[in-house]
Design a protein around this motif. Structure first.
Motif, mmCIF file in Angstrom:
data_model
loop_
_atom_site.group_PDB
_atom_site.id
_atom_site.type_symbol
_atom_site.label_atom_id
_atom_site.label_comp_id
_atom_site.label_asym_id
_atom_site.label_seq_id
_atom_site.Cartn_x
_atom_site.Cartn_y
_atom_site.Cartn_z
ATOM 1 N N ASP A 70 4.784 3.713 4.129
ATOM 2 C CA ASP A 70 4.406 5.093 3.836
ATOM 3 C C ASP A 70 3.059 5.191 3.104
ATOM 4 O OD1 ASP A 70 4.636 7.821 3.811
ATOM 5 O OD2 ASP A 70 5.876 7.893 1.996
ATOM 6 N N GLY B 82 10.491 5.293 -5.745
ATOM 7 C CA GLY B 82 9.097 5.331 -6.211
ATOM 8 C C GLY B 82 8.467 3.972 -6.461
ATOM 9 N N TRP C 176 5.535 6.769 -9.236
ATOM 10 C CA TRP C 176 5.410 5.400 -9.730
ATOM 11 C C TRP C 176 5.943 5.282 -11.155
ATOM 12 C CZ3 TRP C 176 0.054 3.023 -8.034
ATOM 13 C CH2 TRP C 176 0.053 2.931 -6.629
ATOM 14 N N SER D 35 2.967 4.182 -0.796
ATOM 15 C CA SER D 35 3.609 5.100 -1.732
ATOM 16 C C SER D 35 4.449 4.395 -2.804
ATOM 17 C CB SER D 35 4.454 6.125 -0.975
ATOM 18 O OG SER D 35 5.636 5.520 -0.529
ATOM 19 N N LYS E 99 3.106 -2.616 0.498
ATOM 20 C CA LYS E 99 2.089 -1.564 0.324
ATOM 21 C C LYS E 99 1.870 -0.745 1.597
ATOM 22 C CE LYS E 99 0.959 -0.943 -3.704
ATOM 23 N NZ LYS E 99 1.080 0.393 -4.287
ATOM 24 N N HIS F 228 12.231 3.046 -0.939
ATOM 25 C CA HIS F 228 11.436 4.200 -0.562
ATOM 26 C C HIS F 228 12.331 5.339 -0.077
ATOM 27 C CE1 HIS F 228 9.126 6.605 2.397
ATOM 28 N NE2 HIS F 228 8.295 6.653 1.368
ATOM 29 N N ASN G 268 10.480 9.600 -6.405
ATOM 30 C CA ASN G 268 9.224 9.580 -5.649
ATOM 31 C C ASN G 268 7.969 9.551 -6.515
ATOM 32 O OD1 ASN G 268 10.604 9.814 -3.070
ATOM 33 N ND2 ASN G 268 11.112 11.880 -3.766
#
Ligand code: 5AD
Ligand code: SF4
Ligand code: FES
Length: 363
Positions: free
Chosen positions: A130, A101, A351, A133, A127, A96, A349
């Protein structure tokens, strides 16, 4: 076949087995044409972004005995380990912080209840970082549909399970012929993963003993027929502590395996323009520029290793794995530079889901 006829094939919409074999057999300037066309198709459909998955090799205990893999149960030379919760979660936090990502959690295959519950817990904890994220890819082998559901509900949304070879006969030449290594079960697992809602990925090894062009063409058709969202394919690398090693004199050279891997990636990019395709670390093992070459042939995902240094040498699926001695922040700078040099950029940042999957779920 002259260049013009060859070029025509590169623009055909519905490649069949025979045309795929023509493409996979390409050499020299025609192979270059194929790779260039695949890059063009990728850039058209998904731009020059590379997505990262921070790889966490959770453990190397494995119940299986695949004949090619260094982690196989029968290999007594491996020091077995399993990361602690803290170790996994600090890897995820690092991913992160580095802006990766997504993370990919991988391990040898285990089906004991403790393992299943532990993964569920770890996915939930990752999960929480953040506010959810990080995207989570799992690569934890064959499990029951119920287990796949539990992990999905916990927050994982991508799953990678390589078919290794889509040809049943070849499959059984590289796996023991017993209930624990059933080809049918593996295909069923892929179906179960799709039903569960995962972005499902599969893949094969390239350059296996007695593997033919026809097998490889069949693999590509299998990916298309299964309509998978991701593919990870890479060269087979003989591991000395495995039964398959004795055929090492009977496989294509490292250069041939690398070239065939690149052609497989390129042809698949023509067939499935919007799937995610991994530039496997194994590419870099047999060619220092292997990963970059895979990206230029149509791949768009890289999985930098986040496993704590002290364990990396125990996760020897195959010998001479890349980056074993490199620390994550070093890999990041290294990747930025290497990718910029070939006209690509990392998408931080995000997915990085495949457009193929995103479109399907929006329908
Ligand atoms: N060479 C290349 N890839 C291998 N894998 C396992 N053993 C080898 C090897 N000797 C790949 C398999 C498996 C993944 C975890 O690693 O495709 O799915
Ligand atoms: Fe275990 Fe996967 Fe290696 Fe097979 S390929 S022995 S399932 S880690
Ligand atoms: Fe690991 Fe280059 S990507 S050192």
């Amino acid at each position: 076949m002259n260049d013009e006829q060859f070029r025509d094939i590169l623009y055909r919409q519905d490649l069949d087995r025979e045309l795929i074999k023509v493409l996979l057999a390409a050499e020299g300037s025609q192979m270059e044409m194929l790779l260039r066309r695949a890059l063009e198709v990728k850039l058209e459909h998904m731009d020059n972004y590379v997505h990262l998955r921070g790889l966490i090799e959770y453990g190397n205990v494995c119940e299986k005995n695949c004949l090619y893999c260094g982690l196989r149960r029968g290999n007594g030379k491996v020091a077995r380990y399993c990361l602690s919760d803290d170790e996994v979660l600090s890897c995820a936090r690092l991913a992160h912080d580095l802006g990766y990502g997504s993370v990919a959690l991988q391990s040898g295959e285990r089906s004991d209840p403790e393992f299943i519950a532990k993964i569920e817990y770890l996915v939930r904890e990752i999960k929480k970082i953040d506010g959810g994220s990080l995207g989570i890819t799992l690569s934890l082998g064959e499990q029951t549909e119920d287990t796949y559901c539990r992990w999905f509900d916990a927050g994982a949304h991508r799953y990678l399970l390589r078919i290794e070879s889509s040809d049943e006969e070849l499959y059984y030449r590289i796996h023991p012929r017993d209930a624990k290594h059933s080809f049918r079960t593996r295909v069923d697992c892929l179906e179960a993963l799709k039903r569960t809602g995962y972005q499902t990925g599969t893949g094969v090894m390239v350059g296996l003993p007695s593997q033919t062009l026809d097998h490889l063409a069949g693999d590509l058709l299998f990916f298309r027929d299964m309509d998978v969202a991701m593919v990870g394919l890479g060269p087979y690398i003989p591991h000395p502590d495995t039964p398959l090693y004795r055929f090492k004199g009977a496989i294509p050279s490292a250069k041939e395996r690398m070239d065939m891997t690149l052609k497989m990636i390129a042809v698949l990019r023509l067939m499935m323009p919007e799937i995610n395709m991994v530039a496997a670390t194994a590419n870099q093992t047999i060619d220092p520029q292997g990963r970059e070459k895979a990206i230029q042939a149509g791949a768009n995902v890289i999985m930098p290793n986040l496993t704590p240094g002290e364990y990396r040498e125990s996760y020897f699926i195959y010998p001479d794995k890349a980056c074993v001695k490199d620390m994550p922040d070093h890999c990041q700078t290294c990747l930025d530079i290497r990718l910029a040099a070939i006209g690509h950029r990392i998408q931080y940042n995000a997915w990085g889901d495949s457009p193929a999957f995103t479109k399907k779920t929006k329908k």
